[in-house]
Scaffold this motif. Structure first.
Motif, PDB file in Angstrom:
ATOM      1  N   ASP A  15      53.565  22.912   8.929  1.00  0.00           N
ATOM      2  CA  ASP A  15      52.241  22.146   8.928  1.00  0.00           C
ATOM      3  C   ASP A  15      51.403  22.817   8.392  1.00  0.00           C
ATOM      4  OD1 ASP A  15      53.013  19.783  10.212  1.00  0.00           O
ATOM      5  OD2 ASP A  15      52.670  20.936  12.365  1.00  0.00           O
ATOM      6  N   SER A  16      51.894  24.311   7.833  1.00  0.00           N
ATOM      7  CA  SER A  16      51.019  25.036   6.996  1.00  0.00           C
ATOM      8  C   SER A  16      51.505  25.481   5.911  1.00  0.00           C
ATOM      9  CB  SER A  16      50.763  26.603   7.955  1.00  0.00           C
ATOM     10  OG  SER A  16      50.040  26.077   8.818  1.00  0.00           O
ATOM     11  N   TYR A  17      50.916  26.053   4.809  1.00  0.00           N
ATOM     12  CA  TYR A  17      51.079  26.834   3.507  1.00  0.00           C
ATOM     13  C   TYR A  17      51.474  28.001   3.391  1.00  0.00           C
ATOM     14  CZ  TYR A  17      49.508  22.142   2.126  1.00  0.00           C
ATOM     15  OH  TYR A  17      49.103  20.881   1.576  1.00  0.00           O
ATOM     16  N   GLN A  18      52.677  28.548   3.093  1.00  0.00           N
ATOM     17  CA  GLN A  18      52.964  29.696   2.646  1.00  0.00           C
ATOM     18  C   GLN A  18      53.365  30.176   1.223  1.00  0.00           C
ATOM     19  OE1 GLN A  18      56.865  31.284   4.469  1.00  0.00           O
ATOM     20  NE2 GLN A  18      55.955  33.181   4.977  1.00  0.00           N
ATOM     21  N   THR A  19      52.679  31.486   0.863  1.00  0.00           N
ATOM     22  CA  THR A  19      52.818  31.841  -0.453  1.00  0.00           C
ATOM     23  C   THR A  19      54.086  32.240  -0.882  1.00  0.00           C
ATOM     24  OG1 THR A  19      51.774  33.971  -0.022  1.00  0.00           O
ATOM     25  CG2 THR A  19      50.154  32.215  -0.390  1.00  0.00           C
ATOM     26  N   ARG A  20      54.327  32.599  -2.013  1.00  0.00           N
ATOM     27  CA  ARG A  20      55.407  33.324  -2.506  1.00  0.00           C
ATOM     28  C   ARG A  20      55.797  34.600  -1.989  1.00  0.00           C
ATOM     29  NH1 ARG A  20      56.640  33.194  -8.901  1.00  0.00           N
ATOM     30  NH2 ARG A  20      55.247  31.227  -8.523  1.00  0.00           N
ATOM     31  N   GLU A  21      54.473  35.244  -1.936  1.00  0.00           N
ATOM     32  CA  GLU A  21      54.351  36.714  -1.496  1.00  0.00           C
ATOM     33  C   GLU A  21      54.577  36.668   0.162  1.00  0.00           C
ATOM     34  OE1 GLU A  21      52.216  36.160  -5.417  1.00  0.00           O
ATOM     35  OE2 GLU A  21      51.932  35.239  -3.287  1.00  0.00           O
ATOM     36  N   GLY A  22      54.460  35.721   0.787  1.00  0.00           N
ATOM     37  CA  GLY A  22      54.661  35.578   2.487  1.00  0.00           C
ATOM     38  C   GLY A  22      53.372  35.503   3.179  1.00  0.00           C
ATOM     39  N   TRP A  23      52.376  35.577   2.470  1.00  0.00           N
ATOM     40  CA  TRP A  23      51.146  35.354   3.112  1.00  0.00           C
ATOM     41  C   TRP A  23      50.931  34.024   3.657  1.00  0.00           C
ATOM     42  CZ3 TRP A  23      48.969  38.222  -1.238  1.00  0.00           C
ATOM     43  CH2 TRP A  23      48.789  39.633  -1.012  1.00  0.00           C
ATOM     44  N   TRP A  24      50.290  33.450   4.678  1.00  0.00           N
ATOM     45  CA  TRP A  24      49.994  32.313   5.002  1.00  0.00           C
ATOM     46  C   TRP A  24      48.578  31.651   4.925  1.00  0.00           C
ATOM     47  CZ3 TRP A  24      54.130  28.700   6.872  1.00  0.00           C
ATOM     48  CH2 TRP A  24      55.014  29.279   7.351  1.00  0.00           C
ATOM     49  N   LEU A  25      48.180  30.677   4.312  1.00  0.00           N
ATOM     50  CA  LEU A  25      47.169  30.190   4.210  1.00  0.00           C
ATOM     51  C   LEU A  25      46.298  29.584   5.401  1.00  0.00           C
ATOM     52  CD1 LEU A  25      47.500  28.047   1.089  1.00  0.00           C
ATOM     53  CD2 LEU A  25      45.701  30.042   1.344  1.00  0.00           C
ATOM     54  N   ILE A  26      45.354  29.821   5.919  1.00  0.00           N
ATOM     55  CA  ILE A  26      44.943  29.685   7.423  1.00  0.00           C
ATOM     56  C   ILE A  26      44.950  28.015   7.643  1.00  0.00           C
ATOM     57  CG2 ILE A  26      44.176  32.092   8.097  1.00  0.00           C
ATOM     58  CD1 ILE A  26      41.232  30.854   7.608  1.00  0.00           C
ATOM     59  N   PRO A  27      45.137  27.531   8.845  1.00  0.00           N
ATOM     60  CA  PRO A  27      44.777  26.010   8.970  1.00  0.00           C
ATOM     61  C   PRO A  27      43.442  26.182   9.540  1.00  0.00           C
ATOM     62  CG  PRO A  27      46.378  27.037  10.676  1.00  0.00           C
ATOM     63  CD  PRO A  27      46.280  28.041   9.763  1.00  0.00           C
ATOM     64  N   THR A  28      42.894  27.018  10.266  1.00  0.00           N
ATOM     65  CA  THR A  28      41.654  27.322  10.688  1.00  0.00           C
ATOM     66  C   THR A  28      41.256  28.590  10.898  1.00  0.00           C
ATOM     67  OG1 THR A  28      40.239  27.072  12.854  1.00  0.00           O
ATOM     68  CG2 THR A  28      42.691  26.726  12.951  1.00  0.00           C
ATOM     69  N   SER A  29      40.245  29.262  10.974  1.00  0.00           N
ATOM     70  CA  SER A  29      39.851  30.518  10.949  1.00  0.00           C
ATOM     71  C   SER A  29      39.751  31.084  12.470  1.00  0.00           C
ATOM     72  CB  SER A  29      38.503  31.032  10.781  1.00  0.00           C
ATOM     73  OG  SER A  29      37.442  29.876  11.004  1.00  0.00           O
ATOM     74  N   GLU A  30      40.375  29.938  13.325  1.00  0.00           N
ATOM     75  CA  GLU A  30      40.894  30.365  14.622  1.00  0.00           C
ATOM     76  C   GLU A  30      41.810  31.422  14.587  1.00  0.00           C
ATOM     77  OE1 GLU A  30      44.227  28.766  17.904  1.00  0.00           O
ATOM     78  OE2 GLU A  30      43.228  27.331  16.507  1.00  0.00           O
ATOM     79  N   VAL A  31      42.730  31.403  13.728  1.00  0.00           N
ATOM     80  CA  VAL A  31      43.703  32.505  13.473  1.00  0.00           C
ATOM     81  C   VAL A  31      43.275  33.912  13.158  1.00  0.00           C
ATOM     82  CG1 VAL A  31      45.864  33.246  11.969  1.00  0.00           C
ATOM     83  CG2 VAL A  31      45.432  30.658  12.680  1.00  0.00           C
ATOM     84  N   THR A  32      42.358  33.943  12.313  1.00  0.00           N
ATOM     85  CA  THR A  32      41.719  35.171  11.932  1.00  0.00           C
ATOM     86  C   THR A  32      40.762  35.786  13.143  1.00  0.00           C
ATOM     87  OG1 THR A  32      40.252  34.145  10.624  1.00  0.00           O
ATOM     88  CG2 THR A  32      42.089  35.084   9.654  1.00  0.00           C
ATOM     89  N   LEU A  33      39.985  34.841  13.536  1.00  0.00           N
ATOM     90  CA  LEU A  33      38.945  35.498  14.559  1.00  0.00           C
ATOM     91  C   LEU A  33      39.731  35.786  15.939  1.00  0.00           C
ATOM     92  CD1 LEU A  33      36.308  32.660  14.299  1.00  0.00           C
ATOM     93  CD2 LEU A  33      36.160  34.997  13.257  1.00  0.00           C
TER      94      LEU A  33
END
Length: 430
Positions: free
Chosen positions: A218-236
């Motif tokens: 359900d989420s996007y991952q970059t070639r370098e291995g990072w994930w694009l957040i589905p919401t800033s719940e993840v970071t906060l």
């Protein structure tokens, strides 16, 4: 993640919690793996003790010139050394299987959560405002004449494909004003700390809040291995990942405005018209880090923060508590706010406010040190939309639409729009 000790002590209660989510019992499988793992560890420790004892005895035998006993003991030590290595490897494999199993099991609902299978069993607890009665047929947001010049799906499709939008002119400014209004309200009146965070995160951060491993698609991952957040719940929420914070600093109440990204892998064919369900969207997200004693009260407080945004904008809504079968993976209880959309003639979700208990904290190893100096305890976490900006834009446009194609805008937004009060039928603010 779940506390294995709690499952050992009361497996029936654990399975009863899963039953409220309409899930089969799994305590038997968990305890079987746990038992095998613990047995392997105990046997490894026993064999290690025997190895150590035999090593000392072999040294003594060699010292006294008893070569036969020395060789026997040396062979015994080698056998025990290999056994310890095999058992340690076996225990590690079992531990990995147990962890993988526990990571895929959702949080247990509070006892107050209503039973049910899906959204039809959710329970309304209150509603605010009366839906406006139109003397013409209300249109959906993308059909309103004044909105069309500022909501360009064709160009977005050329740029990025389906489920994207380009906002322009007055519509773009209204969206920006909404985000600013939400932030100012939460900061000035609700006591939340404004926070700005990255939109690219490491896999362990996604695992910490429960997006991984179960919902990776359900989420996007970059070639370098990072994930694009589905919401800033993840970071906060992950700001306390791996930390032991002082109890006096709790609760920590944060708010952030960010771009969000979701692949919507399981939503093919749903809400494809307009900008209700997009791959890239904006949210103003609230997160609280607190303790067990105040978690439920903090959930009620956070719900009121989200409701206040809708009330200031004059948007009719209802608040519902989700049944066990409709709750998100990490939640113990969830309140959904549903705003009235006259174009669809129904209430639609605009915010979910969830109390997660210590479920995320166990995955993150996030703890606090009690004021009395006792043993560190896991924090409790909460998250909620305050609000989804794009959906709020839709609600503002649809509820304020006029027969001539213009849109009357909420008074709360006027200061953020330079005193402009309407979106004209030509798409310009006036």
């Amino acid at each position: 993640m779940h506390d294995i000790r709690a499952i050992r002590e009361n497996p029936a209660a654990f399975d009863a919690g899963l039953a409220l989510r309409n899930l089969p019992p799994v305590s038997g499988e968990i305890l079987s793996l746990d038992g095998q793992r613990r047995a392997a560890i105990m046997q490894a420790e026993s064999d290690q003790a025997e190895q150590n004892k035999a090593s000392k005895e072999a040294g003594a035998a060699k010292a006294r010139g008893d070569n036969a006993e020395f060789e026997r003991l040396r062979e015994f030590v080698a056998q025990r050394k290999q056994s310890v290595a095999d058992l340690t490897r076996q225990a590690a494999e079992l531990d990995g299987k147990l962890r993988e199993l526990l990571l895929g099991i959702p949080n247990l609902p509070l006892e107050s959560v209503p039973p049910g299978k899906d959204e039809s069993d959710n329970v309304e607890i209150r509603r605010w405002g009366n839906p406006r009665k139109f003397d013409f047929t209300a249109r959906e947001h993308f059909e309103i004449e004044g909105v069309r010049p500022g909501m360009d799906f064709e160009t977005a499709s050329k740029l990025s494909g389906a489920r994207f939008v380009v906002l322009k002119g007055g519509v773009a400014r209204i969206q920006r004003a909404l985000a600013q209004f939400m932030l100012d309200l939460h900061i000035a009146e609700h006591g939340l700390e404004e926070t700005w965070t990255p939109v690219l995160v490491l896999s362990e951060m996604m695992e910490g809040t429960g997006q991984l491993p179960k919902f990776g698609e359900d989420s996007y991952q970059t070639r370098e291995g990072w994930w694009l957040i589905p919401t800033s719940e993840v970071t906060l929420t992950n700001t306390v990942n791996g930390d032991i914070v002082e109890h006096a600093t709790l609760p920590r109440r944060m708010v952030a405005h960010s771009q969000c990204f979701r692949s919507e892998a399981g939503s093919a064919g749903r809400d494809t018209a307009g900008m209700l369900r997009q791959h890239q969207f904006e949210k103003v997200e609230m997160v609280s880090i607190t303790d067990a004693a105040t978690g439920v009260d903090e959930h009620a407080r956070m719900t009121r923060c989200a409701e206040a945004v809708l009330e200031r904008l004059g948007l009719p809504y209802r608040t519902i508590v989700l049944c066990g079968g409709d709750m998100g993976f990490g939640a113990r209880i969830t309140h959904d706010l549903e705003v009235w959309l006259p174009g669809q003639g129904k209430y639609r979700e605009i915010s979910s406010v969830s109390y997660c208990g210590d479920f995320q904290a166990r995955r993150m190893n996030a703890r606090y040190r009690p004021g009395d100096g006792g043993k560190p305890e896991f924090v409790h976490s909460l998250n909620g939309s305050g609000l989804a900006v794009g959906r709020t834009l839709i609600a503002v446009l649809e509820n304020g639409q006029q027969v001539d194609g213009s849109v009357t805008l909420p008074e709360a937004l006027h200061p953020y729009l330079g005193g402009k009060t309407r979106l004209g039928a030509d798409g310009k603010l006036v």
